[in-house]
Design a protein around this motif. Structure first.
Motif, short mmCIF file in Angstrom:
data_model
loop_
_atom_site.label_atom_id
_atom_site.label_comp_id
_atom_site.label_asym_id
_atom_site.label_seq_id
_atom_site.Cartn_x
_atom_site.Cartn_y
_atom_site.Cartn_z
N LEU A 1 1.00 -1.16 0.21
CA LEU A 1 0.08 -0.26 0.07
C LEU A 1 0.59 1.16 -0.02
O LEU A 1 0.32 2.52 -0.81
CB LEU A 1 -1.72 0.26 1.19
N PHE A 2 2.15 1.38 0.54
CA PHE A 2 3.41 2.68 0.08
C PHE A 2 3.02 3.13 -0.97
O PHE A 2 3.14 4.20 -1.47
CB PHE A 2 3.90 2.03 0.91
N ILE A 3 3.66 2.70 -2.03
CA ILE A 3 3.80 3.11 -3.19
C ILE A 3 2.13 3.36 -3.92
O ILE A 3 2.02 4.96 -3.99
CB ILE A 3 4.11 2.39 -4.66
N PRO A 4 1.35 3.16 -3.58
CA PRO A 4 -0.30 3.43 -3.61
C PRO A 4 -0.77 4.63 -3.27
O PRO A 4 -1.05 5.69 -4.33
CB PRO A 4 -1.19 2.55 -4.17
N SER A 5 -0.40 4.61 -2.11
CA SER A 5 -0.77 6.23 -1.52
C SER A 5 0.75 6.90 -1.41
O SER A 5 -0.30 8.21 -1.92
CB SER A 5 -0.63 5.37 -0.32
N MET A 6 1.69 6.95 -2.01
CA MET A 6 2.56 8.00 -2.08
C MET A 6 2.04 8.37 -3.49
O MET A 6 2.48 9.74 -3.61
CB MET A 6 3.77 7.40 -1.91
N ALA A 7 1.71 7.79 -4.46
CA ALA A 7 1.65 8.17 -5.43
C ALA A 7 0.35 8.75 -5.76
O ALA A 7 0.19 10.06 -6.27
CB ALA A 7 1.31 6.83 -6.87
N VAL A 8 -0.78 9.03 -5.22
CA VAL A 8 -2.09 9.61 -5.17
C VAL A 8 -1.84 10.98 -4.46
O VAL A 8 -2.51 12.15 -4.75
CB VAL A 8 -2.83 9.40 -3.99
N GLY A 9 -0.66 10.85 -3.59
CA GLY A 9 -0.15 12.32 -2.66
C GLY A 9 0.49 13.61 -3.49
O GLY A 9 0.31 14.23 -3.57
N ALA A 10 1.23 11.96 -4.02
CA ALA A 10 2.28 12.64 -5.41
C ALA A 10 1.26 13.30 -6.35
O ALA A 10 1.77 14.46 -6.30
CB ALA A 10 3.40 11.86 -5.49
N ILE A 11 0.73 13.15 -6.68
CA ILE A 11 -0.59 13.45 -7.90
C ILE A 11 -0.96 15.28 -7.32
O ILE A 11 -0.51 16.01 -8.31
CB ILE A 11 -1.43 12.32 -8.52
#
Length: 785
Positions: free
Chosen positions: A493-503
Motif C-alpha cells: 500500500l505504500f507506493i499507491p498511497s504515495m502516488a495519490v499524494g504525489a499527484i
C-alpha cells in the motif's frame, strides 16, 4: 517426622505429612516459581497452530538457559567458547538476514523493472534488457528523447505491415495481454502453492509479533511464492507496491534462518525479537532507508522491542541496505527509483499549502480505509470471495484498459512518483517542465526560465495537458487502489498511497507556482519570490503530498518523516514533512482511530491487543471472567485423586488451551496452571515409555506421593509441566488494569481468585470480546477463522 508451625493466635500447630514424602521447602535455595519443561519429552513447551505464546514462560526459559551457560563457562574452556558463540549468534543471524533480504530485494527490483517494460516492447540487443538499459548503449539517443532509441522496439513496430492507425491499438492490446498473463500467473501460484503469500502481510506480521502463531505464514514456500508473485503482481500494472510485501519477505528469511540457531528455534519470544529486526530490514530495502526502517519497526509493527533488538535491527538494516547498494538494481547508485535532491529553500508561508496537503492526506486515508474495509467485507461475506482468480483478472483488465491511454497511469507507480518528485532542470524534456517565456512562445524546456527568471515560469501547453491528465490519474488511482488492496496477490500500500499524494501535491505545487508567477508584484510574494530565482518547487509539494497520504492511511509519523528525509537527502525539508504528517494523522484520527493495518486485523478477527487503544470503561474482572452464572462450572484438575482416564476424558470433551489445578474440587484452592498441549503430550509419553501406566493410574501434580494400595499401578507425575505461579487477579480488579497487564506482559490467560479460592478465568479472547462489546461491535467477530 512432625512439622510444627507457630499460629498467629500463639498456639503451636503440628501435622504429619501424608505418605512420608519430603517437605516441599528449600531452606537453602530460593523457591523456583516456574518449574521448567523437561526438554527430553519432544513437544513439551511448544504451541499449537492459531494459539498465543506464553511470553512470561518463554522469557523465563531464556533467562534460565542463559544463567546455566554463564555458570558453566566459569568452570570450562569449552563452555566459555560456547558462551561466546552463543552471544555472537544473534549478530551473525542479523548479518545473514540482511544479506539474504538485500539480495532478494535487488532481484525483485531488477525483475519487476524488466517485466514492466516488457508490456510495451522489447530490446533487440537482448530481451533481458529493460527500456532504460537498452537505450544506454545506443549512440543515437538524444538527451531530449532519452527514452527513444532504434534498439528498443514496441510490439507494433516488430510486426511488419501494421498501418499507422492500428499501431496504438496493437500496443494497447499487447499491454493488456501481458498484464492479464502476469496477474493470472500470480494468483494461480498463490492459490496452488502458498495461500498465505497474498496481501501485504503487515497485519499478520503485527499479530505474529504480538505472540500469535500462524504456522506456515513465514515458511519457505511462502517466501518462494511471495518473491515470484510479487514480481508478477507489480509488473502487471495493478495499483499496488512491493514495499509492504518486502517486510513479509524479510520476516520469512528471518524465520527460516532462525531454524539454524538453537537459541531462537526453541524460544518463540526470542524468535519474535528477530522478526522485529527483520521488519526493519524489509523497509530498509524497500525505501533505501535503514534508520526509517528501524523506526518503522519500533513505531508500527513491533509488540516487544528491547534495547538489544534496537541495536541489532540497526545492524541488520545497515547490512541489507549495503547489499542492495552493491547490487545497484536501478543503475543510478541509489537504492530507490525516485531518489531526488531539492536545492530551493522553502518559505514560511508555504506551510499553509503544506498543511492543506496534510488535510487532504488525512481525508484520503480515512476514505480509503472505510471504502477498502467495506469492499473486503463484501468480498468475505458474499460469493465474490469464492472466485479470487476471476476477481484479480477483472480488476487487472479494468486497470490495463483504463491506464494505457494516459501516460501517467501507464507508467509504473514508482516511475510516476519519480516523475512527480522531479525538480525541473535545464534539459528536462518532461511535459511537467514545459514553460514559456514572457512573449508567450513555447520553449519546450526551461531554457527560457534560466534566461528570463521568474517571469518565464509561465505554464506552456504541454504543462496544461499534463495537469488535466494528472487530475484524471488522481481519480483513477484513488478508486482502483480501493479494489486492488486485499486481493489474492501480493499487494503493498505504500507506493499507491504515495502516488495519490504525489499527484495531488504536484497539482497544488504547479498551481502555487503559477499564482506566484502571475502575482509576483504583490506583497505576499515580493518578499521571497525575487526575479531571476525559482521560489516554488512543485516537486517538493509532491513529496509532502506523498508523505501526507501515506501517513493518513498508515498513521505513521516519526518513521514516515525519517523515511522521506532519507529519500530526499535534504535536512531543510523536515519541517514541511512534519507539518504534513501530523496534520494528516490528526485529521484521519478525527474520522477513524484505526490505521489500515489495524482495520484489517479487526476484519480478520486476529487476537491482537492494540496498545494505542485506551480502555476507559468502569467494569471489573468479575464482569468478564468465565464461567458466567448460566455457564457450567470451570473445568479444573486436582493435584491428586484423578486418574489418567479422567484427565484424558477432560481433554477430549473440552477445547480449552489449559486447565487450572486446585487442591480439591471441594476447596478450589489454586495450585497452578497446566497447558493442554503439555498435558496431552506428557500423558501420551507416559503411556508409551513408563512401565505399568494404565487408565486407572493416578495423575499427580505434587512432589509428594499419596499412599497407594498394594498392587496399584504406578502414578504419573506431572509436576514438571505445572506453572506454579500463574497470574491472578481478584474479582474486584478494574478491567483497565487487567487490560494493561495483558498488554504489557503478553499474557494468554489470567485466573480470578477470591481469598485463595479459584472463581474463574479471563483469556485474551475474553478481553477482546469485552472491548468489542463496549465499543458496540459484534463480539463474535473476534473469533479468528
Amino acid at each position: 517426622f512432625i512439622v510444627c508451625v507457630n499460629h498467629r493466635a500463639g498456639c503451636l500447630l503440628c501435622f504429619v505429612p501424608v505418605g512420608g514424602c519430603k517437605a516441599d521447602w528449600r531452606p537453602n535455595n530460593s523457591p523456583k516459581l516456574i518449574d521448567l519443561m523437561d526438554d527430553t519429552v519432544p513437544g513439551i513447551g511448544t504451541y499449537e497452530d492459531f494459539n498465543t505464546i506464553d511470553w512470561v514462560r518463554e522469557k523465563s526459559k531464556d533467562r534460565d538457559r542463559h544463567r546455566e551457560i554463564t555458570n558453566k563457562s566459569k568452570h570450562s574452556t569449552v563452555a566459555l567458547l560456547f558462551s561466546i558463540s552463543d552471544a555472537f549468534s544473534g549478530w551473525l543471524l542479523m548479518l545473514l538476514i540482511g544479506l539474504m533480504s538485500g539480495a532478494l530485494a535487488g532481484g525483485i527490483d531488477i525483475a519487476a523493472h524488466w517485466m514492466t517494460d516488457l508490456k510495451e516492447g522489447v530490446c533487440l540487443n537482448g530481451f533481458w534488457f529493460n527500456h532504460e538499459h537498452c537505450c544506454w548503449a545506443s549512440n543515437e539517443t538524444t538527451f531530449q528523447e532519452r527514452d527513444k532509441c532504434p534498439q528498443w522496439k514496441s510490439w507494433a513496430e516488430l510486426m511488419d505491415g501494421v498501418s499507422e492507425g492500428r499501431v496504438n491499438v496493437l500496443n494497447h492490446f499487447m499491454y493488456v495481454s501481458w498484464a492479464l498473463l502476469f496477474a493470472f500467473l500470480a494468483v494461480i501460484l498463490v492459490r496452488a502453492f502458498a495461500p498465505y503469500a497474498c496481501g501485504s502481510g503487515i497485519p499478520e506480521i503485527k499479530t505474529i509479533l504480538s505472540g500469535f502463531i500462524i504456522r506456515g505464514y513465514l515458511g519457505k514456500w511462502t517466501l518462494i511464492i511471495k518473491t515470484i508473485t510479487l514480481v508478477l503482481a507489480v509488473s502487471s500494472g495493478l495499483s499496488l507496491g512491493k514495499e509492504g510485501p518486502l517486510v513479509h519477505v524479510a520476516c520469512c528469511c528471518a524465520n527460516i534462518l532462525c531454524h539454524f540457531f538453537t537459541k531462537y528455534r526453541r524460544n518463540e519470544a526470542k524468535k519474535r525479537e528477530v522478526l522485529s529486526a527483520a521488519s526493519a530490514v524489509g523497509v530498509s530495502v524497500a525505501f533505501g532507508a535503514p534508520i526509517g526502517g528501524v523506526l518503522f519497526s519500533l513505531e508500527e509493527v513491533s509488540y516487544y522491542f528491547p534495547l538489544k533488538t534496537l541495536w541489532r535491527s540497526f545492524f541488520a538494516a545497515l547490512v541489507a541496505a549495503f547489499t542492495l547498494r552493491s547490487i545497484n538494481p536501478f543503475g543510478n547508485s541509489r537504492l530507490v527509483l525516485f531518489y531526488v535532491e531539492f536545492h530551493t529553500p522553502w518559505h514560511l508561508l508555504e506551510l499553509i499549502p503544506f498543511v492543506l496537503l496534510g488535510i487532504f492526506g488525512g481525508l484520503w486515508g480515512a476514505f480509503f480505509i472505510h471504502a477498502n474495509i467495506a469492499w473486503c467485507r463484501l468480498r468475505k461475506n458474499t460469493r465474490l470471495g469464492h472466485y479470487p482468480v476471476i476477481e484479480v483478472l477483472v480488476v487487472t483488465l479494468l486497470t490495463a484498459l483504463l491506464a494505457f491511454p494516459i501516460e501517467y497511469t501507464r507508467m509504473s507507480s514508482s516511475e510516476l512518483i519519480s516523475e512527480l518528485f522531479n525538480d525541473c532542470g535545464l534539459l528536462d524534456s518532461s511535459k511537467l517542465c514545459d514553460y514559456t517565456g514572457n512573449s508567450g512562445s513555447t520553449s519546450g524546456s526551461v531554457n527560457a526560465t534560466a534566461a528570463n527568471g521568474l517571469g518565464a515560469r509561465l505554464a506552456g501547453p504541454k504543462l496544461y495537458t499534463a495537469m488535466w491528465q494528472l487530475a484524471l490519474a488522481l481519480v483513477f488511482k484513488m478508486f482502483i487502489t480501493v479494489a486492488t488492496f486485499g486481493m489474492k496477490v501480493p499487494s503493498g500500500l505504500f507506493i499507491p498511497s504515495m502516488a495519490v499524494g504525489a499527484i495531488a501535491g504536484r497539482l497544488l505545487g504547479v498551481g502555487m507556482e503559477q499564482l506566484a508567477v502571475h502575482n509576483h508584484e504583490r506583497d505576499i510574494f515580493r518578499g521571497w519570490c525575487s526575479p531571476g530565482a525559482d521560489c516554488i518547487t512543485p516537486g517538493l509539494y509532491a513529496m509532502v503530498g506523498a508523505a501526507a497520504c501515506l501517513g493518513g492511511v498508515t498513521r505513521m509519523t516519526v518513521s514516515l518523516v525519517v523515511i522521506m528525509f532519507e529519500l530526499t537527502g535534504g535536512l531543510e525539508y523536515i519541517v514541511p514533512l512534519m507539518a504534513a504528517a501530523m496534520t494528516s494523522k490528526w485529521v484521519a484520527d478525527a474520522l477513524s482511530r484505526e490505521s489500515i493495518y489495524e482495520a484489517h486485523i479487526r476484519l480478520n478477527g486476529y487476537p491482537f491487543l492494540e496498545a494505542k487503544e485506551e480502555f476507559r470503561h468502569k467494569t471489573l474482572a468479575t464482569d468478564v471472567m468465565r464461567p458466567r452464572r448460566s455457564d457450567p462450572p470451570l473445568s479444573v484438575l486436582t493435584q491428586s485423586g484423578m486418574t489418567v482416564e479422567e484427565v484424558e476424558r477432560l481433554i477430549a470433551d473440552t477445547t480449552y488451551s489449559g486447565f487450572p489445578v486446585v487442591i480439591s474440587q471441594l476447596s478450589q484452592r489454586l495450585v497452578g496452571f497446566v497447558l493442554r498441549r503439555d498435558l496431552f503430550i506428557s500423558l501420551e509419553n507416559a503411556r508409551r515409555h513408563q512401565d505399568g501406566v494404565v487408565s486407572v493410574s493416578a495423575v499427580l501434580f505434587t512432589e509428594c506421593e499419596s499412599p497407594a494400595s498394594p498392587g496399584a499401578p504406578p502414578a504419573v507425575k506431572l509436576r514438571s509441566i505445572l506453572d506454579l505461579s500463574p497470574f491472578t487477579v481478584t474479582v474486584h480488579t478494574p478491567m483497565e488494569i487487567v487490560v494493561d497487564i495483558f498488554r504489557k506482559l503478553g499474557l494468554r490467560q489470567c485466573l480470578v481468585i477470591q481469598n485463595g479460592r479459584l472463581l474463574g478465568i479471563i483469556t485474551k479472547k475474553d478481553i477482546l470480546k469485552h472491548m468489542a462489546q463496549m465499543a458496540n461491535r459484534d463480539p463474535e467477530s473476534i473469533l479468528f477463522n
